[in-house]
Design an enzyme around this catalytic site. Structure first.
Site, mmCIF file in Angstrom:
data_model
loop_
_atom_site.group_PDB
_atom_site.id
_atom_site.type_symbol
_atom_site.label_atom_id
_atom_site.label_comp_id
_atom_site.label_asym_id
_atom_site.label_seq_id
_atom_site.Cartn_x
_atom_site.Cartn_y
_atom_site.Cartn_z
ATOM 1 N N ARG A 1 130.100 -27.836 5.968
ATOM 2 C CA ARG A 1 128.930 -28.691 6.117
ATOM 3 C C ARG A 1 129.259 -30.015 5.439
ATOM 4 O O ARG A 1 130.024 -30.036 4.457
ATOM 5 C CB ARG A 1 127.700 -28.087 5.426
ATOM 6 C CG ARG A 1 127.050 -26.918 6.168
ATOM 7 C CD ARG A 1 126.375 -27.340 7.468
ATOM 8 N NE ARG A 1 125.709 -26.232 8.142
ATOM 9 C CZ ARG A 1 126.262 -25.481 9.095
ATOM 10 N NH1 ARG A 1 127.516 -25.706 9.491
ATOM 11 N NH2 ARG A 1 125.572 -24.526 9.671
ATOM 12 N N GLU B 1 124.188 -36.426 10.243
ATOM 13 C CA GLU B 1 124.581 -36.187 11.644
ATOM 14 C C GLU B 1 123.424 -36.525 12.563
ATOM 15 O O GLU B 1 122.319 -36.027 12.332
ATOM 16 C CB GLU B 1 124.989 -34.714 11.817
ATOM 17 C CG GLU B 1 126.186 -34.340 10.949
ATOM 18 C CD GLU B 1 126.586 -32.860 11.058
ATOM 19 O OE1 GLU B 1 125.967 -32.134 11.846
ATOM 20 O OE2 GLU B 1 127.504 -32.448 10.345
ATOM 21 N N HIS C 1 130.391 -32.073 15.152
ATOM 22 C CA HIS C 1 129.901 -30.733 14.795
ATOM 23 C C HIS C 1 129.951 -29.798 16.025
ATOM 24 O O HIS C 1 128.928 -29.281 16.466
ATOM 25 C CB HIS C 1 128.474 -30.809 14.210
ATOM 26 C CG HIS C 1 128.112 -29.617 13.369
ATOM 27 N ND1 HIS C 1 127.274 -29.688 12.283
ATOM 28 C CD2 HIS C 1 128.474 -28.308 13.471
ATOM 29 C CE1 HIS C 1 127.136 -28.476 11.759
ATOM 30 N NE2 HIS C 1 127.864 -27.630 12.456
HETATM 31 C C1 GLV Z 1 127.678 -24.109 12.924
HETATM 32 O O1 GLV Z 1 127.912 -25.012 12.154
HETATM 33 C C2 GLV Z 1 127.116 -22.847 12.528
HETATM 34 O O2 GLV Z 1 126.673 -22.706 11.377
HETATM 35 O O3 GLV Z 1 127.070 -21.940 13.380
#
Ligand code: GLV
Ligand code: GLV
Length: 327
Positions: free
Chosen positions: A237, A266, A285
Site C-alpha cells: 500500500r 491514488e 494499482h
Molecule cells: C489489492 O490491492 C488488494 O488488496 O486486493
C-alpha cells in the site's frame, strides 16, 4: 422483499448481474461518501456492502444501522475499521489466495521492468529515438542471480520468492513478524532483521499489509540503508512507505530505481515528481487486475455476501469472532 445491497467501485459485471437477480442492488462509483445523499440514503437501508476500497469508518457505520456484512473485493482490508465492525457484530470478508499468483506476477513485472528499464526504452523506440549503435545509456542491471529481499513473507511474498528462486536463481532474504521455516526450506530463504535485509538486497520488495505497525515503515533512514544500486518495489500500500522520502532517495541517487503499483494518493496528483522520473516504473494499482483473477475475486466476494446475508458463515472472514458470537 429482496434484501438491499450496496455495490461499490468494483464488482465484475457477470457477478453484479447475478447479484441483481437475488438482491436489490445499487452500484455506486467514487462518490463523496460523506455528502452524496443518494449514497447515504441507500447506506441507511442496506444490509450488505460489496466492493473495492470503500472507507468503512465509524462515522459511515453510524449511518448504516441494518448492515450485516462488508465484503471486500480485495485481499487488503486497510479500508475497514475492523474493531468497530466486530464490536457491532458486522461480518467483514476479503478475497485471499485466489490473487496470490497474479500479484506475484505483477511484482515480478515491476522488478524486470525497473531493472531492464523496459517502459523507458519502449518509449524511446516508439518516439523514434532508437539510434545505433546502442551504448551504456541503454543498459540495465541483471535480475538473475541477484539478492532479493522480501519484506512480509506471507502468501504473496512466498509466491514472489518461488518465482525468484526457481525462475531466476536469486538469493532470497526475508523479514516478517514471524520466521517462516517453510519458505526457508522451499526457497533457501534466510531471515534477516530489517536493517540487514535493506543493506544486503539488490532488490527490496515490500509486500506487507498496511497496519498501524507497518504505516510509514520505509522512510529516509531505510532508503539510506539500501545499496545505491538497489531497486525498491512496492506492491503493498502507498502508506507503508514515506513517498516523499522515496522521491528524495531517487533524486539523491541513494537508490537506483523503483517499481510502484501503489501510492500515497491514488490516483496520483499530476505534480507528483515520480511522474517525471524515468527510473520510477509506475502502474495504477493493478496488482490483481487480470480478467481471470478479478472475476474470481468478485465471485468469492459475492459468495461471502450471500452467506453473510443468509446466516451462513462466509468462507473467508476477516473477523470470524463475529460469527462465533452469533451462533
Ligand atoms: C489489492 O490491492 C488488494 O488488496 O486486493
Ligand atoms: C506476513 O506478512 C508477516 O509479516 O508475517
Amino acid at each position: 422483499m429482496k434484501k438491499k445491497v450496496l455495490a461499490y467501485n468494483r464488482v465484475e459485471k457477470p457477478v453484479l448481474d447475478q447479484l441483481e437477480k437475488e438482491f436489490d442492488v445499487r452500484f455506486f462509483k467514487n462518490v463523496d461518501v460523506e455528502n452524496d445523499s443518494d449514497f447515504l440514503q441507500w447506506l441507511g437501508e442496506t444490509e450488505g456492502i460489496i466492493g473495492l476500497a470503500l472507507p468503512v469508518t465509524k462515522e459511515l457505520l453510524d449511518r448504516a444501522p441494518n448492515l450485516k456484512i462488508v465484503s471486500n473485493v480485495s485481499v487488503g482490508y486497510d479500508n475497514l475499521d475492523l474493531p468497530e465492525l466486530t464490536k457491532r457484530n458486522i461480518a467483514a470478508t476479503n478475497t485471499p489466495d485466489i490473487l496470490t499468483d497474479t500479484v506475484a506476477d505483477t511484482v515480478f513485472g515491476l522488478i524486470l521492468s525497473a531493472a531492464r528499464r523496459i517502459p523507458e526504452l519502449d518509449h524511446k523506440v516508439k518516439s523514434g529515438n532508437w539510434t545505433e549503435p546502442l551504448g551504456p545509456d541503454h543498459y540495465g542491471i541483471d535480475v538473475h542471480h541477484k539478492t532479493l529481499g522480501i519484506i512480509g513473507m506471507g502468501k504473496i511474498g512466498a509466491a514472489i520468492a518461488q518465482r525468484a528462486h526457481f525462475g531466476f536463481d536469486m538469493e532470497i532474504l526475508y523479514h516478517s513478524r514471524r520466521s517462516k521455516p517453510e519458505a526457508e526450506k522451499r526457497f533457501d530463504a534466510s531471515y534477516r532483521e530489517l536493517d540487514q535485509l535493506l543493506g544486503e538486497s539488490d532488490f527490496v520488495c515490500l509486500i506487507t499489509p498496511l497496519t498501524p505497525e507497518t504505516e510509514g515503515m520505509i522512510g529516509k533512514r531505510e532508503f539510506r540503508l539500501m545499496k545505491d544500486s538497489a531497486i525498491f518495489i512496492n506492491g503493498s500500500r502507498g502508506k507503508t512507505i514515506v513517498e516523499s522520502d522515496l522521491i528524495e532517495a531517487l533524486e539523491k541517487g541513494e537508490i537506483a530505481g523503483c517499481g510502484l503499483d501503489v501510492f500515497e494518493k491514488e490516483p496520483m496528483d499530476l505534480h507528483n515528481p515520480l511522474l517525471s522520473m524515468e527510473n520510477a516504473v509506475t502502474t495504477p494499482h493493478i496488482g490483481s487486475s487480470t480478467w481471470e483473477t478479478e472475476l474470481a475475486m468478485s465471485e468469492l466476494a459475492a459468495k461471502n455476501l450471500r452467506a453473510g446475508l443468509s446466516g451462513e458463515k462466509p468462507p473467508t472472514m476477516i473477523n470470524p469472532e463475529v460469527w462465533d458470537k452469533r451462533r
